[in-house]
Design a protein around this motif. Sequence first.
Motif, PDB file in Angstrom:
ATOM      1  N   UNK A 335       0.835  -1.210   0.000  1.00 41.02           N
ATOM      2  CA  UNK A 335       0.000   0.000   0.000  1.00 41.02           C
ATOM      3  C   UNK A 335       0.868   1.259   0.000  1.00 41.02           C
ATOM      4  N   UNK A 336       1.947   1.219   0.765  1.00 41.29           N
ATOM      5  CA  UNK A 336       2.838   2.375   0.817  1.00 41.29           C
ATOM      6  C   UNK A 336       3.576   2.571  -0.510  1.00 41.29           C
ATOM      7  N   UNK A 337       3.973   1.464  -1.142  1.00 38.05           N
ATOM      8  CA  UNK A 337       4.646   1.569  -2.439  1.00 38.05           C
ATOM      9  C   UNK A 337       3.697   2.137  -3.498  1.00 38.05           C
ATOM     10  N   UNK A 338       2.437   1.717  -3.452  1.00 41.14           N
ATOM     11  CA  UNK A 338       1.438   2.256  -4.387  1.00 41.14           C
ATOM     12  C   UNK A 338       1.229   3.750  -4.134  1.00 41.14           C
ATOM     13  N   UNK A 339       1.229   4.136  -2.850  1.00 51.06           N
ATOM     14  CA  UNK A 339       1.075   5.553  -2.504  1.00 51.06           C
ATOM     15  C   UNK A 339       2.277   6.362  -2.991  1.00 51.06           C
ATOM     16  N   UNK A 340       3.453   5.781  -2.871  1.00 47.09           N
ATOM     17  CA  UNK A 340       4.664   6.459  -3.343  1.00 47.09           C
ATOM     18  C   UNK A 340       4.567   6.748  -4.844  1.00 47.09           C
ATOM     19  N   UNK A 341       4.114   5.751  -5.574  1.00 45.84           N
ATOM     20  CA  UNK A 341       3.950   5.906  -7.033  1.00 45.84           C
ATOM     21  C   UNK A 341       2.902   6.985  -7.341  1.00 45.84           C
ATOM     22  N   UNK A 342       1.780   6.946  -6.626  1.00 46.30           N
ATOM     23  CA  UNK A 342       0.719   7.925  -6.840  1.00 46.30           C
ATOM     24  C   UNK A 342       1.157   9.332  -6.495  1.00 46.30           C
ATOM     25  N   UNK A 343       1.876   9.483  -5.368  1.00 51.82           N
ATOM     26  CA  UNK A 343       2.367  10.798  -4.964  1.00 51.82           C
ATOM     27  C   UNK A 343       3.323  11.358  -6.013  1.00 51.82           C
ATOM     28  N   UNK A 344       4.238  10.494  -6.523  1.00 52.18           N
ATOM     29  CA  UNK A 344       5.213  10.959  -7.526  1.00 52.18           C
ATOM     30  C   UNK A 344       4.487  11.406  -8.799  1.00 52.18           C
ATOM     31  N   UNK A 345       3.440  10.690  -9.142  1.00 51.08           N
ATOM     32  CA  UNK A 345       2.671  11.069 -10.337  1.00 51.08           C
ATOM     33  C   UNK A 345       2.023  12.443 -10.157  1.00 51.08           C
ATOM     34  N   UNK A 346       1.455  12.654  -8.966  1.00 50.76           N
ATOM     35  CA  UNK A 346       0.838  13.954  -8.688  1.00 50.76           C
ATOM     36  C   UNK A 346       1.868  15.067  -8.662  1.00 50.76           C
ATOM     37  N   UNK A 347       3.001  14.823  -8.001  1.00 52.18           N
ATOM     38  CA  UNK A 347       3.996  15.883  -7.845  1.00 52.18           C
ATOM     39  C   UNK A 347       4.640  16.216  -9.190  1.00 52.18           C
ATOM     40  N   UNK A 434      -3.382  20.859  -4.291  1.00 49.33           N
ATOM     41  CA  UNK A 434      -2.190  20.107  -3.910  1.00 49.33           C
ATOM     42  C   UNK A 434      -1.532  20.716  -2.678  1.00 49.33           C
ATOM     43  N   UNK A 435      -1.292  22.021  -2.718  1.00 49.23           N
ATOM     44  CA  UNK A 435      -0.535  22.692  -1.651  1.00 49.23           C
ATOM     45  C   UNK A 435      -1.412  23.053  -0.449  1.00 49.23           C
ATOM     46  N   UNK A 436      -2.450  23.836  -0.706  1.00 48.37           N
ATOM     47  CA  UNK A 436      -3.187  24.466   0.387  1.00 48.37           C
ATOM     48  C   UNK A 436      -4.216  23.555   1.044  1.00 48.37           C
ATOM     49  N   UNK A 437      -4.910  22.741   0.237  1.00 45.09           N
ATOM     50  CA  UNK A 437      -5.983  21.908   0.804  1.00 45.09           C
ATOM     51  C   UNK A 437      -5.431  20.581   1.307  1.00 45.09           C
ATOM     52  N   UNK A 438      -4.689  19.875   0.467  1.00 48.03           N
ATOM     53  CA  UNK A 438      -4.161  18.568   0.876  1.00 48.03           C
ATOM     54  C   UNK A 438      -2.831  18.685   1.615  1.00 48.03           C
ATOM     55  N   UNK A 439      -2.219  19.858   1.574  1.00 49.25           N
ATOM     56  CA  UNK A 439      -1.000  20.092   2.340  1.00 49.25           C
ATOM     57  C   UNK A 439       0.192  19.297   1.848  1.00 49.25           C
ATOM     58  N   UNK A 440       0.192  18.939   0.565  1.00 50.67           N
ATOM     59  CA  UNK A 440       1.314  18.187   0.010  1.00 50.67           C
ATOM     60  C   UNK A 440       2.416  19.144  -0.442  1.00 50.67           C
ATOM     61  N   UNK A 441       3.635  18.658  -0.456  1.00 44.77           N
ATOM     62  CA  UNK A 441       4.786  19.456  -0.855  1.00 44.77           C
ATOM     63  C   UNK A 441       5.658  18.665  -1.817  1.00 44.77           C
ATOM     64  N   UNK A 442       6.419  19.399  -2.600  1.00 49.16           N
ATOM     65  CA  UNK A 442       7.425  18.764  -3.441  1.00 49.16           C
ATOM     66  C   UNK A 442       8.654  18.483  -2.584  1.00 49.16           C
ATOM     67  N   UNK A 443       9.108  17.241  -2.583  1.00 44.97           N
ATOM     68  CA  UNK A 443      10.273  16.854  -1.771  1.00 44.97           C
ATOM     69  C   UNK A 443      11.508  16.781  -2.674  1.00 44.97           C
ATOM     70  N   UNK A 444      12.234  17.861  -2.719  1.00 41.64           N
ATOM     71  CA  UNK A 444      13.384  17.912  -3.615  1.00 41.64           C
ATOM     72  C   UNK A 444      14.597  17.266  -2.973  1.00 41.64           C
ATOM     73  N   UNK A 445      15.317  16.482  -3.767  1.00 41.04           N
ATOM     74  CA  UNK A 445      16.547  15.854  -3.278  1.00 41.04           C
ATOM     75  C   UNK A 445      17.774  16.663  -3.677  1.00 41.04           C
ATOM     76  N   UNK A 446      17.617  17.537  -4.645  1.00 39.50           N
ATOM     77  CA  UNK A 446      18.712  18.407  -5.075  1.00 39.50           C
ATOM     78  C   UNK A 446      18.106  19.724  -5.558  1.00 39.50           C
ATOM     79  N   UNK A 447      18.910  20.801  -5.544  1.00 38.12           N
ATOM     80  CA  UNK A 447      18.419  22.114  -5.936  1.00 38.12           C
ATOM     81  C   UNK A 447      18.211  22.233  -7.437  1.00 38.12           C
ATOM     82  N   UNK A 448      17.356  23.181  -7.832  1.00 35.07           N
ATOM     83  CA  UNK A 448      17.074  23.394  -9.258  1.00 35.07           C
ATOM     84  C   UNK A 448      18.326  23.759 -10.039  1.00 35.07           C
TER      85      UNK A 448
END
Length: 497
Positions: A335-347, A434-448
């Motif tokens: 379930x967590x792996x499926x969520x990871x895939x879904x989150x990445x798709x949204x982000x 994405x940001x304000x209602x669900x409170x999700x954020x982009x989790x960057x591993x390196x700078x732009x």
Amino acid sequence: MSDQPLKLYNTLNRQKEIFTPLSPPYVGMYVCGPTVYNNVHLGNVRTFLTFDTLFRYLTHIGYKVRYVRNITDVGHLVGDGDEGEDKIGRMAKLEKVEPMEIVQRYTNDFHQVTATFNLLPPSIEPTATGHLIEQIEAVQKLIAEGLAYESNGSVYFDIIKYNEGGHNYGKLSGRVLDDLLNETRELDGQAEKRNPLDFAIWKNASPEHIMQWNSPWGKGFPGWHLECTCMSTKYLGKQFDIHGGGMDLKFPHHECEIAQGTGLTGVDPVRYWMHSNMLTVNGQKMSKSLGNSFLPHELFTGSHPLLDQAFSPMTVRFFMLQSQYRSTLDFSNDALKAAQKGYKRLVNGYRVLKLQEFMEEEDVAIDEKKKADIENSVRGFYEAMNDDLNTAVAIAQLFNLVKYANMLYLNQLKSAALGRETFELLKEKFVLFFEDVLGLQEEKTAGDAVLGGMLSLYREYKAAQEYEKVDEIRLYFKNQGLVIRDMKHRIDWAYEE
């Protein structure tokens, strides 16, 4: 965007009800906070995430919310009853430190965890020890009203007297008083109480009890249930809109709050009672004794023996949001792996949509079908949230919007085919949801700047046909959880789904 009013499931009446605040646009919301004697666990996180989402959504649709979430730093006894040690005092004895050192340590931990999951801080965060005067005054008033009595330095709320006054102790949880009395007959030997169901609002402290204060009834400490009544009514008034917490608090904690609040003010203290459901792990109840209880940092590091890998904070937040808050939520690796895939798709959709700009093109006709589909998905998001915060259905609408974000990004759809108004609706609402209602954020591993520089090198090496270096850069991106998108019209990166 929705014609439907906001409906919330009211535990008190066991049905969804149209949300009508007492004094619109103002909303008063109280949520039982943590007892800070140990690290916050994932069951707590789900509860606080539920009411963070409600706080965010109410604010998003125009309400001015005063969100009060307390810190319990005294009075919560081991076993949640009226007898035994204070949870914080017990931990202080075990570690041979001051109780307030325990309180500070685990309050800090709680704040760190909530920040990691991007939970907004409440408007007010009162502590039980900061409201002892209010609690002593409340005890005195309940005694004066004939609803409480002193016994050996402790003070108990008299449930029989309360019910004789036309009230119904048990109405929130659905417990019948006669049945409760039959269940507790064997406790009649506890002679301090007139009735075994009576609960402590002030407890006499034995000499070895660390946390104690002077009171009209001798040295003691406040009852756990009374603390929330005093703090909620002080900051939200004798009657307020929403009281939230985990389902495990429904009885006796919230049941006792109703009795105390009604006894003190003569009115039912809360209009809408809301409760989040529990977490399970592979179908079993989450508990320390079964070894299937998770602390947040164990998820982030993948250090728990039941985990195949680490999962990021936003993956876990997204995972919890995929389930409606009143349903049981089951943790599993799949379930967590499926969520990871879904989150990445949204982000990925979120990231590319933020960069899209509307392009006027005279020879492009409006695609009425796609235009209507986008508008319906935006409306569907609001309808889902208005249906008792059904985040699961709301997220399904976001996935439909991601489809259009990707079509625009891949040049499969011209922005002009949507028209400026629908294009701006898609972009603005998706980012807000994405940001304000669900409170999700982009989790960057390196700078732009770093990623942009690496992509420039990639282009150069590819043009020079230096394929070993091209592969090295691809591997760098892969190690960051990213992929390079090598398209006809552009070269870009994305989160690996």
